[in-house]
Write an enzyme that holds these catalytic residues in place. Structure first.
Site, mmCIF file in Angstrom:
data_model
loop_
_atom_site.group_PDB
_atom_site.id
_atom_site.type_symbol
_atom_site.label_atom_id
_atom_site.label_comp_id
_atom_site.label_asym_id
_atom_site.label_seq_id
_atom_site.Cartn_x
_atom_site.Cartn_y
_atom_site.Cartn_z
ATOM 1 N N GLU A 37 0.892 -1.158 0.000
ATOM 2 C CA GLU A 37 0.000 0.000 0.000
ATOM 3 C C GLU A 37 0.931 1.208 0.000
ATOM 4 O O GLU A 37 1.805 1.296 0.868
ATOM 5 C CB GLU A 37 -0.787 -0.023 1.312
ATOM 6 C CG GLU A 37 -2.235 0.277 1.175
ATOM 7 C CD GLU A 37 -2.891 0.234 2.542
ATOM 8 O OE1 GLU A 37 -3.439 1.265 2.935
ATOM 9 O OE2 GLU A 37 -2.829 -0.818 3.213
ATOM 10 N N ARG A 80 5.281 -13.104 9.866
ATOM 11 C CA ARG A 80 5.986 -11.866 9.536
ATOM 12 C C ARG A 80 7.330 -11.810 10.246
ATOM 13 O O ARG A 80 7.560 -12.497 11.227
ATOM 14 C CB ARG A 80 5.130 -10.637 9.815
ATOM 15 C CG ARG A 80 4.696 -10.449 11.235
ATOM 16 C CD ARG A 80 3.489 -9.520 11.326
ATOM 17 N NE ARG A 80 3.784 -8.148 10.974
ATOM 18 C CZ ARG A 80 3.204 -7.475 9.972
ATOM 19 N NH1 ARG A 80 2.309 -8.056 9.215
ATOM 20 N NH2 ARG A 80 3.493 -6.231 9.738
ATOM 21 N N LYS A 104 4.536 0.342 10.942
ATOM 22 C CA LYS A 104 4.509 1.617 10.232
ATOM 23 C C LYS A 104 4.126 2.756 11.187
ATOM 24 O O LYS A 104 4.713 3.835 11.148
ATOM 25 C CB LYS A 104 3.488 1.528 9.095
ATOM 26 C CG LYS A 104 4.021 1.974 7.755
ATOM 27 C CD LYS A 104 2.980 1.775 6.658
ATOM 28 C CE LYS A 104 3.222 0.531 5.829
ATOM 29 N NZ LYS A 104 2.172 0.233 4.867
HETATM 30 P P1 ATP Z 1 2.830 -2.595 8.474
HETATM 31 O O1 ATP Z 1 2.073 -3.668 9.175
HETATM 32 O O2 ATP Z 1 4.239 -2.441 8.916
HETATM 33 O O3 ATP Z 1 2.117 -1.294 8.448
HETATM 34 P P2 ATP Z 1 1.707 -3.450 6.026
HETATM 35 O O4 ATP Z 1 1.483 -4.909 6.051
HETATM 36 O O5 ATP Z 1 0.532 -2.597 6.307
HETATM 37 O O6 ATP Z 1 2.939 -3.091 6.958
HETATM 38 P P3 ATP Z 1 1.774 -3.331 3.187
HETATM 39 O O7 ATP Z 1 2.171 -2.201 2.335
HETATM 40 O O8 ATP Z 1 0.364 -3.725 3.222
HETATM 41 O O9 ATP Z 1 2.288 -2.963 4.650
HETATM 42 O O10 ATP Z 1 2.697 -4.596 2.938
HETATM 43 C C1 ATP Z 1 3.096 -5.073 1.697
HETATM 44 C C2 ATP Z 1 3.497 -6.505 1.854
HETATM 45 O O11 ATP Z 1 4.566 -6.638 2.781
HETATM 46 C C3 ATP Z 1 2.348 -7.346 2.367
HETATM 47 O O12 ATP Z 1 2.244 -8.501 1.556
HETATM 48 C C4 ATP Z 1 2.750 -7.690 3.766
HETATM 49 O O13 ATP Z 1 2.270 -8.937 4.137
HETATM 50 C C5 ATP Z 1 4.282 -7.666 3.714
HETATM 51 N N1 ATP Z 1 4.843 -7.344 5.013
HETATM 52 C C6 ATP Z 1 4.616 -6.254 5.763
HETATM 53 N N2 ATP Z 1 5.250 -6.329 6.943
HETATM 54 C C7 ATP Z 1 5.935 -7.503 6.936
HETATM 55 C C8 ATP Z 1 6.796 -8.178 7.872
HETATM 56 N N3 ATP Z 1 7.098 -7.650 9.065
HETATM 57 N N4 ATP Z 1 7.310 -9.381 7.513
HETATM 58 C C9 ATP Z 1 7.035 -9.910 6.318
HETATM 59 N N5 ATP Z 1 6.232 -9.341 5.406
HETATM 60 C C10 ATP Z 1 5.676 -8.152 5.698
HETATM 61 MG MG MG Z 2 -1.212 -3.650 5.057
#
Ligand code: ATP
Ligand code: MG
Length: 596
Positions: free
Chosen positions: A65, A300, A310
């Site tokens: 995103e 994760r 984030k």
């Molecule tokens: P955050 O939880 O830190 O705000 P997010 O999941 O909202 O991150 P996205 O932009 O939706 O951020 O993530 C893009 C991709 O990265 C998704 O497929 C998500 O599953 C993966 N991702 C995010 N954080 C992690 C993590 N700590 N370990 C592995 N993959 C991750």
């Molecule tokens: Mg997300």
């Protein structure tokens, strides 16, 4: 392991296996995806079915995103998804999941593109360019929603948000049907069309899937799929005032792009039944091609001493606990680049930690070890004196100078040697002299001999002090027949080996010694505010004296400063002829491991 070995291992795909690889290999063996067709771009079934067989054996995607900078957790996901596509003759798409109108920004899109490239991956080749924006799919999403309405699988609910929350039930109690659940497909369609034309304010109606209000899985109790939101979108402007919910949009995006294996983090496990339900309905209706994408969850990345949320990262930036998103202490990709962490190091780390379904906390030292391993191979050696103290060689003529030669890399003679000027006045490390030595101290003290690495053996004769008793210079004499690399130079048996630079040619430079941003392995664990765990000494800036060869260091170049660790020429703050260095990582792990 050598770089060559590492690369060939990456290219042959001979990695340690894991449950995701097992699924993919079983699917490939069964020919599960072999008959899929691909028109060359995302689309509904009729478009795809008119195309040739999909040349990609699998398709994965990385779907960020664009609402923030990528962090180390995203790096794991990028290495995983792009790595699988590379290893199995597939393609990995970079898809901006930008269906939420309010939060996304162009700045983040650019930064994410840069981060994926920096990590060494590409979504383009001669034949395909798989960079997509989910907001380009809004027309198809509307078509999917309208099909669900026609087929009796979706309805417009006009309850308030509160009423909906109350009728959803709990983990132990089933939900209650909405009074609007029995609306006819015709009535629902009319309302949904009116929602699209902007007749209603935000929240007046919502489109819900009609599944089962008594399902033990709360996510199947008629989840919302489209909401009214009068907001401008960065890509589609004011064209839409209804936007799909993430849980509806994401599976459709995967299917439109022919994704075979949709890999996500564990918190989406409970959404999988809805993912499958939705895609099944749409495939039944002929909108989506079979076989449908399969969602696979992995745990994760969590790292000791690091926060990867984030929200917390934004707080660190906004409250100025760090200098910005690219502060070298931040666990962001832009921060990592300034810190001198390498893409090869990230890929090695991703491979070492593997993937699993159980939540795990990875020791930060494992991450640092991967960076050290890569830098030890790739970084040329240089000399920098970080806490400089003058050393005067009293028997060396003033104004004279000669060259000493030091290998650029001890393991790679092919990288050659560089000249280091020697002269009467040198800089050495303050800690390399003791007026009264402690037991076992082998460096300089009055009467002792030590070698100036790659140079001469010297005998220490004393020191000078200022009015406060502070040592301001060390004195010594060199042994002219002891020059490194000349015949018989090793006749002197000395235990101390010091690094030095000649004062006349040295380049003074700012060097930032970074340490962990948090002093606690689990920042904010328990009831604590994570900010209380900030390490107050996470950066120390010194003025170092560098050997002249470092003066023109290319911004972004990494070096091993002998005895000190790995350093990178900061690409933001360095100026021509005036580099600024950031410490990437020390030579050895200086942090205690718990219990060891
Ligand atoms: P955050 O939880 O830190 O705000 P997010 O999941 O909202 O991150 P996205 O932009 O939706 O951020 O993530 C893009 C991709 O990265 C998704 O497929 C998500 O599953 C993966 N991702 C995010 N954080 C992690 C993590 N700590 N370990 C592995 N993959 C991750
Ligand atoms: Mg997300």
């Amino acid at each position: 392991m050598g770089n060559a070995a590492k690369n060939s291992r990456e290219n042959t795909g001979a990695q340690a296996t894991n449950f995701i690889r097992n699924i993919i290999e079983a699917d490939l063996a069964a020919g599960k995806h072999a008959q899929r067709r691909w028109s060359g771009k995302p689309g509904l079934a009729p478009q795809q079915l008119a195309g040739p067989l999909d040349p990609a054996r699998i398709r994965t995607r990385f779907p960020p995103e664009p609402n923030g900078y990528l962090h180390f957790g995203h790096a794991k996901s990028i290495c995983l998804n792009f790595g699988l596509a590379r290893d199995y003759g597939g393609r990995c798409h970079l898809r901006f999941d930008d269906t939420n109108p309010e939060k996304e920004e162009r700045e983040y899109v650019e930064s994410i593109i840069g981060a994926v490239r920096w990590l060494g991956f590409s979504w383009q080749d001669e034949k395909e360019d798989n960079l997509y924006y989910a907001s380009d799919y809004f027309d198809w999403m509307i078509a999917c929603a309208e099909y669900l309405i026609e087929s009796g699988n979706a309805y417009v609910d006009s309850q308030s948000a509160d009423e909906m929350r109350q009728s959803r039930g709990t983990l132990t109690e089933s939900g209650k049907d909405s009074p609007y659940r029995k609306r006819s497909p015709e009535e629902n369609m009319l309302l949904f069309r009116r929602m699209q034309t902007g007749e209603f304010p935000d929240g007046a109606h919502i489109l819900r899937a009609r599944i089962d209000m008594a399902s033990p899985n709360i996510n199947l109790r008629d989840p919302a799929i489209y909401r009214i939101r009068h907001a401008e979108h960065h890509n589609t402007g004011n064209r839409w005032c209804v936007y799909p919910m993430y849980t509806f949009a994401h599976p459709i995006e995967d299917a439109l792009e022919n994704i075979t294996h949709s890999i996500c983090t564990l918190e989406f496990e409970d959404q999988r039944p809805f993912y499958d339900w939705l895609l099944e309905r749409l495939a039944e209706g002929g909108l989506l091609q079979r076989p449908l994408p399969r969602q696979i969850e992995f745990s994760r990345l969590n790292l000791t001493y690091v926060v990867l949320s984030k929200r917390k990262l934004i707080q660190l930036v906004e409250e100025k606990h760090v200098a910005g998103w690219d502060d070298p202490r931040m666990p962001t990709i832009v921060g990592a680049r300034r810190r001198g962490y390498t893409p090869e190091g990230f890929r090695l780390f991703a491979e070492r930690i593997g993937v699993s379904k159980s939540d795990s906390l990875i020791d930060y030292t494992l991450f640092e070890d991967c960076m050290r391993e890569v830098l030890n191979e790739s970084a040329e050696r240089r000399v920098a004196v970080l806490d400089p103290l003058p050393l005067v060689i009293d028997n060396y003529p003033a104004g004279q100078s000669e060259e000493c030669f030091a290998p650029n890399h001890p393991l790679k003679p092919e990288l050659g040697k560089r000249a280091m000027p020697f002269g009467r006045e040198l800089w050495i490390e303050r800690e390399d002299f003791m007026e009264t030595p402690t037991k076992g101290y082998h460096r300089l003290y009055p009467g002792n001999m030590a070698r100036l690495r790659h140079g001469f053996v010297i005998r220490c004769t004393g020191c000078e002090k200022d009015g406060n008793g502070q040592i301001v210079a060390v004195h010594g004499e060199y042994l002219p027949d002891s020059k490194s690399g000349t015949p018989g130079a090793d006749r002197y048996k000395v235990k101390g080996n010091l690094h030095w630079v000649a004062a006349a040619d040295a380049c003074p430079a700012r060097v930032r010694l970074y340490d962990r941003l948090f002093a606690h392995p689990a920042p904010g664990a328990g009831e604590r505010d994570f900010l209380e765990d900030l390490n107050p000494d996470s950066v120390r800036v010194v003025t170092a004296q560098l050997e002249p060869a470092l003066k023109d260091a290319r911004p972004g170049a990494s070096y091993q400063f002998e005895r000190h660790g790995y350093f990178v020429a900061d690409h933001v703050d360095s100026r021509e002829g005036a580099p600024v260095f950031n410490r990437t990582v020390t030579l050895k792990d200086s942090w205690e491991r718990p219990g060891g």
